[in-house]
Design a protein around this motif. Structure first.
Motif, PDB file in Angstrom:
ATOM      1  N   LEU A 183       0.849  -1.183   0.000  1.00 23.32           N
ATOM      2  CA  LEU A 183       0.000   0.000   0.000  1.00 23.32           C
ATOM      3  C   LEU A 183       0.888   1.237   0.000  1.00 23.32           C
ATOM      4  O   LEU A 183       1.800   1.335   0.817  1.00 23.32           O
ATOM      5  CB  LEU A 183      -0.918   0.010   1.225  1.00 23.32           C
ATOM      6  CG  LEU A 183      -1.734   1.287   1.470  1.00 23.32           C
ATOM      7  CD1 LEU A 183      -2.780   1.470   0.370  1.00 23.32           C
ATOM      8  CD2 LEU A 183      -2.398   1.242   2.845  1.00 23.32           C
ATOM      9  N   ASP A 184       0.616   2.165  -0.905  1.00 27.33           N
ATOM     10  CA  ASP A 184       1.329   3.432  -0.958  1.00 27.33           C
ATOM     11  C   ASP A 184       0.344   4.570  -0.768  1.00 27.33           C
ATOM     12  O   ASP A 184      -0.668   4.657  -1.479  1.00 27.33           O
ATOM     13  CB  ASP A 184       2.041   3.600  -2.307  1.00 27.33           C
ATOM     14  CG  ASP A 184       3.299   2.773  -2.405  1.00 27.33           C
ATOM     15  OD1 ASP A 184       4.323   3.196  -1.843  1.00 27.33           O
ATOM     16  OD2 ASP A 184       3.263   1.702  -3.039  1.00 27.33           O
ATOM     17  N   LEU A 185       0.635   5.429   0.207  1.00 27.88           N
ATOM     18  CA  LEU A 185      -0.116   6.658   0.427  1.00 27.88           C
ATOM     19  C   LEU A 185       0.854   7.801   0.171  1.00 27.88           C
ATOM     20  O   LEU A 185       1.833   7.969   0.904  1.00 27.88           O
ATOM     21  CB  LEU A 185      -0.656   6.713   1.851  1.00 27.88           C
ATOM     22  CG  LEU A 185      -1.528   5.523   2.279  1.00 27.88           C
ATOM     23  CD1 LEU A 185      -1.847   5.608   3.761  1.00 27.88           C
ATOM     24  CD2 LEU A 185      -2.804   5.462   1.452  1.00 27.88           C
ATOM     25  N   MET A 186       0.616   8.571  -0.871  1.00 28.37           N
ATOM     26  CA  MET A 186       1.592   9.559  -1.329  1.00 28.37           C
ATOM     27  C   MET A 186       0.943  10.922  -1.521  1.00 28.37           C
ATOM     28  O   MET A 186      -0.269  11.025  -1.703  1.00 28.37           O
ATOM     29  CB  MET A 186       2.207   9.123  -2.672  1.00 28.37           C
ATOM     30  CG  MET A 186       2.888   7.776  -2.662  1.00 28.37           C
ATOM     31  SD  MET A 186       3.587   7.358  -4.290  1.00 28.37           S
ATOM     32  CE  MET A 186       2.074   7.065  -5.233  1.00 28.37           C
ATOM     33  N   ARG A 187       1.790  11.941  -1.484  1.00 28.69           N
ATOM     34  CA  ARG A 187       1.356  13.273  -1.905  1.00 28.69           C
ATOM     35  C   ARG A 187       2.481  13.923  -2.685  1.00 28.69           C
ATOM     36  O   ARG A 187       3.253  14.728  -2.148  1.00 28.69           O
ATOM     37  CB  ARG A 187       0.953  14.142  -0.722  1.00 28.69           C
ATOM     38  CG  ARG A 187       0.471  15.508  -1.209  1.00 28.69           C
ATOM     39  CD  ARG A 187      -0.726  16.011  -0.481  1.00 28.69           C
ATOM     40  NE  ARG A 187      -1.154  17.295  -1.039  1.00 28.69           N
ATOM     41  CZ  ARG A 187      -2.118  17.445  -1.940  1.00 28.69           C
ATOM     42  NH1 ARG A 187      -2.757  16.383  -2.394  1.00 28.69           N
ATOM     43  NH2 ARG A 187      -2.449  18.639  -2.376  1.00 28.69           N
ATOM     44  N   PRO A 188       2.621  13.586  -3.971  1.00 24.93           N
ATOM     45  CA  PRO A 188       3.602  14.249  -4.837  1.00 24.93           C
ATOM     46  C   PRO A 188       3.009  15.567  -5.333  1.00 24.93           C
ATOM     47  O   PRO A 188       2.113  15.573  -6.178  1.00 24.93           O
ATOM     48  CB  PRO A 188       3.793  13.250  -5.981  1.00 24.93           C
ATOM     49  CG  PRO A 188       2.539  12.428  -5.995  1.00 24.93           C
ATOM     50  CD  PRO A 188       1.927  12.487  -4.653  1.00 24.93           C
ATOM     51  N   LYS A 189       3.490  16.680  -4.808  1.00 22.58           N
ATOM     52  CA  LYS A 189       2.818  17.952  -5.094  1.00 22.58           C
ATOM     53  C   LYS A 189       3.794  19.033  -5.538  1.00 22.58           C
ATOM     54  O   LYS A 189       4.996  18.985  -5.271  1.00 22.58           O
ATOM     55  CB  LYS A 189       2.059  18.437  -3.859  1.00 22.58           C
ATOM     56  CG  LYS A 189       2.950  18.859  -2.713  1.00 22.58           C
ATOM     57  CD  LYS A 189       2.139  19.419  -1.551  1.00 22.58           C
ATOM     58  CE  LYS A 189       3.048  19.916  -0.429  1.00 22.58           C
ATOM     59  NZ  LYS A 189       2.293  20.489   0.700  1.00 22.58           N
ATOM     60  N   ASN A 190       3.240  20.005  -6.235  1.00 19.21           N
ATOM     61  CA  ASN A 190       3.949  21.232  -6.554  1.00 19.21           C
ATOM     62  C   ASN A 190       3.978  22.069  -5.282  1.00 19.21           C
ATOM     63  O   ASN A 190       2.938  22.486  -4.779  1.00 19.21           O
ATOM     64  CB  ASN A 190       3.226  21.969  -7.679  1.00 19.21           C
ATOM     65  CG  ASN A 190       3.943  23.217  -8.125  1.00 19.21           C
ATOM     66  OD1 ASN A 190       4.445  23.986  -7.311  1.00 19.21           O
ATOM     67  ND2 ASN A 190       3.976  23.442  -9.434  1.00 19.21           N
ATOM     68  N   ALA A 191       5.176  22.305  -4.746  1.00 19.78           N
ATOM     69  CA  ALA A 191       5.284  23.009  -3.469  1.00 19.78           C
ATOM     70  C   ALA A 191       4.883  24.471  -3.575  1.00 19.78           C
ATOM     71  O   ALA A 191       4.620  25.119  -2.552  1.00 19.78           O
ATOM     72  CB  ALA A 191       6.708  22.893  -2.935  1.00 19.78           C
ATOM     73  N   GLU A 192       4.831  25.015  -4.787  1.00 17.44           N
ATOM     74  CA  GLU A 192       4.424  26.414  -4.971  1.00 17.44           C
ATOM     75  C   GLU A 192       2.907  26.567  -4.946  1.00 17.44           C
ATOM     76  O   GLU A 192       2.377  27.503  -4.358  1.00 17.44           O
ATOM     77  CB  GLU A 192       4.974  26.946  -6.304  1.00 17.44           C
ATOM     78  CG  GLU A 192       6.479  26.833  -6.465  1.00 17.44           C
ATOM     79  CD  GLU A 192       7.238  27.856  -5.638  1.00 17.44           C
ATOM     80  OE1 GLU A 192       6.588  28.763  -5.094  1.00 17.44           O
ATOM     81  OE2 GLU A 192       8.470  27.743  -5.538  1.00 17.44           O
TER      82      GLU A 192
ATOM     83  N   GLU B 186      -2.563   9.635  -5.186  1.00 15.10           N
ATOM     84  CA  GLU B 186      -2.258   9.663  -3.761  1.00 15.10           C
ATOM     85  C   GLU B 186      -2.316   8.274  -3.139  1.00 15.10           C
ATOM     86  O   GLU B 186      -1.744   8.057  -2.070  1.00 15.10           O
ATOM     87  CB  GLU B 186      -3.231  10.588  -3.040  1.00 15.10           C
ATOM     88  CG  GLU B 186      -3.074  12.053  -3.392  1.00 15.10           C
ATOM     89  CD  GLU B 186      -4.011  12.935  -2.599  1.00 15.10           C
ATOM     90  OE1 GLU B 186      -3.566  13.525  -1.599  1.00 15.10           O
ATOM     91  OE2 GLU B 186      -5.198  13.020  -2.976  1.00 15.10           O
ATOM     92  N   THR B 187      -3.007   7.359  -3.796  1.00 11.33           N
ATOM     93  CA  THR B 187      -3.175   6.018  -3.235  1.00 11.33           C
ATOM     94  C   THR B 187      -2.986   4.969  -4.316  1.00 11.33           C
ATOM     95  O   THR B 187      -3.510   5.099  -5.421  1.00 11.33           O
ATOM     96  CB  THR B 187      -4.590   5.834  -2.632  1.00 11.33           C
ATOM     97  OG1 THR B 187      -4.825   6.876  -1.679  1.00 11.33           O
ATOM     98  CG2 THR B 187      -4.714   4.488  -1.941  1.00 11.33           C
ATOM     99  N   GLN B 188      -2.217   3.928  -4.003  1.00 13.58           N
ATOM    100  CA  GLN B 188      -2.143   2.767  -4.870  1.00 13.58           C
ATOM    101  C   GLN B 188      -1.859   1.542  -4.012  1.00 13.58           C
ATOM    102  O   GLN B 188      -1.222   1.634  -2.958  1.00 13.58           O
ATOM    103  CB  GLN B 188      -1.087   2.931  -5.951  1.00 13.58           C
ATOM    104  CG  GLN B 188       0.342   3.060  -5.473  1.00 13.58           C
ATOM    105  CD  GLN B 188       1.312   3.301  -6.619  1.00 13.58           C
ATOM    106  OE1 GLN B 188       1.170   4.262  -7.377  1.00 13.58           O
ATOM    107  NE2 GLN B 188       2.296   2.431  -6.747  1.00 13.58           N
ATOM    108  N   ALA B 189      -2.362   0.392  -4.458  1.00 18.66           N
ATOM    109  CA  ALA B 189      -2.235  -0.824  -3.660  1.00 18.66           C
ATOM    110  C   ALA B 189      -2.222  -2.041  -4.564  1.00 18.66           C
ATOM    111  O   ALA B 189      -2.789  -2.035  -5.665  1.00 18.66           O
ATOM    112  CB  ALA B 189      -3.385  -0.924  -2.656  1.00 18.66           C
TER     113      ALA B 189
END
Length: 608
Positions: A499-508, A518-521
């Motif tokens: 299970l992956d809980l992620m937040r890959p975001k543009n920091a600006e 945001e979620t993959q399993a």
């Protein structure tokens, strides 16, 4: 679940996830890895977050491409513009594909046009083992390893004589045939492989040309080793893959074709001077050539590398010293001049030790780029055994990636682009007892001077041209998340999950980066039933957006895959697979189709 308050929430995730998911899966299919430090180490001595997949596991999957294997692993997301031979992007922990350093038999593979490896051109039929290292490793490998490293190995020679053969048929008039021969007599060892695959494919872009985008791939791999004397060995490796694939361009009714050639050539001399001291001298060339017709376009990348590596055992530890040179060359009609090049010289130091309950790995590297000057990167990783079955790990590291030659010198280029840089922190907890294992890794990777394409005339500053926009250092990105993985055996049933809980975001802007969820399993189960072994796999990918503005959603989807295999005679094995068994309609890139329900039937022969 949202990561908008990621720093606070991530701190509490390991305990919450351990309670919610007491048994999680990660395949650990070999006892020795090289991707973490460039040295052969037992996986129990590695602090880094590493996954291995061997040939037997690949055969059981019955999949078509290397990216198909990777997308079943924790922390890996894959997007394609169509079928297996189409443009493919692989994200580690949500980071851009160009942030992953890729090697085939130790040969660096990269495109100085698009940035990153051309995944669709790597022939799976010739692959023996894949290692995936998640987390920055620039202190070991230099430029590009900002998100991780993927090491791909072809078959190796061994004493004896071992032939093998594999045949397969699949949906969309797909056929594959591969053969391998390996052996040796203790002085000379060899391994050779041939692969051929062709398919009529399916229409990759339903809103474009109403044609089927088929492909064909012919590939060869060779490895020849010569034991000159005790402790002295010379080895040559070669992989050559040639692919022709249809794609849908911008002209309706036009039969667009792309020709891809990927080549990795290496020559290594390994010397063991004593029990404490060994040396490796390596020369390699990686070539990536891409050409289209009838719309004429050609880009050709060559990466030449020289490596002198020394390993010295000092007490319980291991000290390494690397001297390395890398030369990049790009031929592309869109660049000025048409042929561009650069080089990097590097020195790297490493020290690793395991003493009692403690495991420590230190690395530092300085790269001197002919265009950007010097970059110094470092990493520190530490593991502490809380008990015989439980280990706590933590690491920090820095990384960088130099802009591609295309990003600087093409008609879309900006000459004064800065290198992208990253700072990563992560912590993990691993548990293993008998056939059961579980792990939790929490990470945060901050990237500065992120390079992106700035669309629209007038957006270039100090650029080569102003065709329709250009590349620029647009700002910052943050990749935060938690990866949970493990597995167990309940009776005869082997279970696994990640299970992956992620937040890959543009920091600006705070928005999600394009095409990242945001979620993959993944959930897997397989068990013997009579003479058969039956397996099921569920893959889930959460909602994503096809654009940086998060205005074009790509809905979440869940896929079910089924497998069955059996020995039909001595040395003969039959494998059947159904991909996307529920015929789910979904897209990983907006406007591009993906395969519906497909069937595969394979027969392999391998004398025992």
């Amino acid at each position: 679940m949202s990561f908008r308050s990621a720093p606070v929430r991530l701190a509490a995730l390991p305990l919450a996830c351990a309670i919610a998911f007491p048994v999680l899966a990660q395949s650990t299919l070999s006892t020795v890895v090289v991707s973490a430090t460039r040295s052969e180490l037992p996986i129990t001595d590695v602090v880094a977050d590493v996954t291995l997949v061997d040939r037997s596991a690949i055969d059981r999957l019955g999949v078509a491409s290397v990216s198909d294997v990777l997308e079943r692993l924790p922390g890996v997301t894959v997007n394609r513009n169509g079928g297996p031979a189409s443009t493919t992007n692989v994200y580690l922990r949500g980071a851009e594909g160009r942030f992953t350093a890729v090697f085939i038999d130790g040969v660096r593979i990269d495109s100085q046009s698009t940035g990153g490896a051309t995944w669709n051109a790597i022939p799976l039929s010739l692959v023996d083992r894949i290692e995936v290292l998640r987390g920055p490793a620039a202190a070991v490998y230099g430029s590009d390893a900002m998100a991780g490293v993927v090491q791909i190995f072809t078959r190796q020679g061994d004493k004896g004589f071992f032939p093998s053969l594999r045949m397969g048929v699949a949906s969309n008039s797909t056929y594959e045939l591969s053969a391998a021969l390996r052996g040796g007599d203790g002085v000379v060892d060899y391994a050779f492989g041939l692969g051929s695959e062709r398919s009529d494919g399916f229409n990759a872009k339903p809103s474009g040309n109403p044609d089927r985008d088929g492909y064909r791939n012919e590939s060869f791999s060779g490895r020849l080793g010569w034991k000159l004397s005790e402790g002295q060995k010379l080895e040559a490796t070669l992989l050559d893959s040639r692919q022709r694939a249809g794609y849908d361009g911008f002209m309706p009714g036009q039969d667009d074709q792309a020709r891809q050639r990927l080549q990795a050539v290496g020559l290594n001399w390994d010397s063991r001077w004593s029990e404490a001291w060994s040396t490796r001298v390596g020369l390699s060339r990686g070539t990536d050539r891409y050409e289209t017709s009838p719309s004429s376009y050609l880009t050709d990348t060559t990466v030449d590398s020289w490596l002198l590596r020394n390993e010295l055992r000092v007490g319980p530890g291991r000290l390494t010293l690397d001297l390395e040179r890398r030369e990049d060359q790009l031929e592309n009609a869109s660049t000025t001049p048409e042929q561009t090049d650069r080089h990097q010289n590097a020195i790297a130091l490493g020290y690793g030790v395991q003493a009692g309950d403690h495991t420590l790995q230190l690395n530092a590297r300085r790269d001197d780029d002919s265009e950007f000057g010097a970059h110094t990167t470092g990493s520190l990783a530490y593991g502490y055994a809380l008990s015989k079955t439980l280990q706590l790990t933590g690491s920090v590291g820095t990384a960088f990636r130099a802009p591609t030659l295309f990003q600087r010198f093409s008609i879309y280029g900006t000459r004064d682009l800065k290198a992208e840089t990253a700072r990563n922190m992560e912590a993990g907890l691993r548990w293993q007892e008998a056939a059961s294992r579980a792990s939790v890794v929490v990470y945060r990777n901050r990237v500065k001077d992120l390079i992106d394409y700035l669309a629209g005339p007038g957006s270039c500053v100090n650029g080569v041209g102003d065709f329709a926009g250009c590349y620029g250092n647009t700002g910052r990105a943050t990749y935060t998340g938690v990866t949970l993985a493990g597995g167990t055996k309940l009776g005869e049933v082997a279970l696994g999950a990640s299970l992956d809980l992620m937040r890959p975001k543009n920091a600006e802007t705070g928005k999600l980066l394009a095409r990242r969820a945001e979620t993959q399993a993944t959930l897997t189960a397989d068990t013997p039933v009579g003479a058969w072994r039956l397996g099921a796999e569920v893959q889930h990918l959460g909602k994503r957006y096809d654009d940086e503005a998060n205005a074009k959603p790509l809905p979440a989807h869940t896929l079910l895959n089924l497998t069955a295999s059996t020995d039909i005679a001595r040395d003969w094995r039959l494998l059947a697979r159904v991909n996307n068994a529920t015929d789910k309609d979904y897209e990983s890139v907006l406007g591009y189709a993906t395969a519906g329900r497909t069937f595969y039937l394979g027969l392999s022969w391998s004398p025992r």
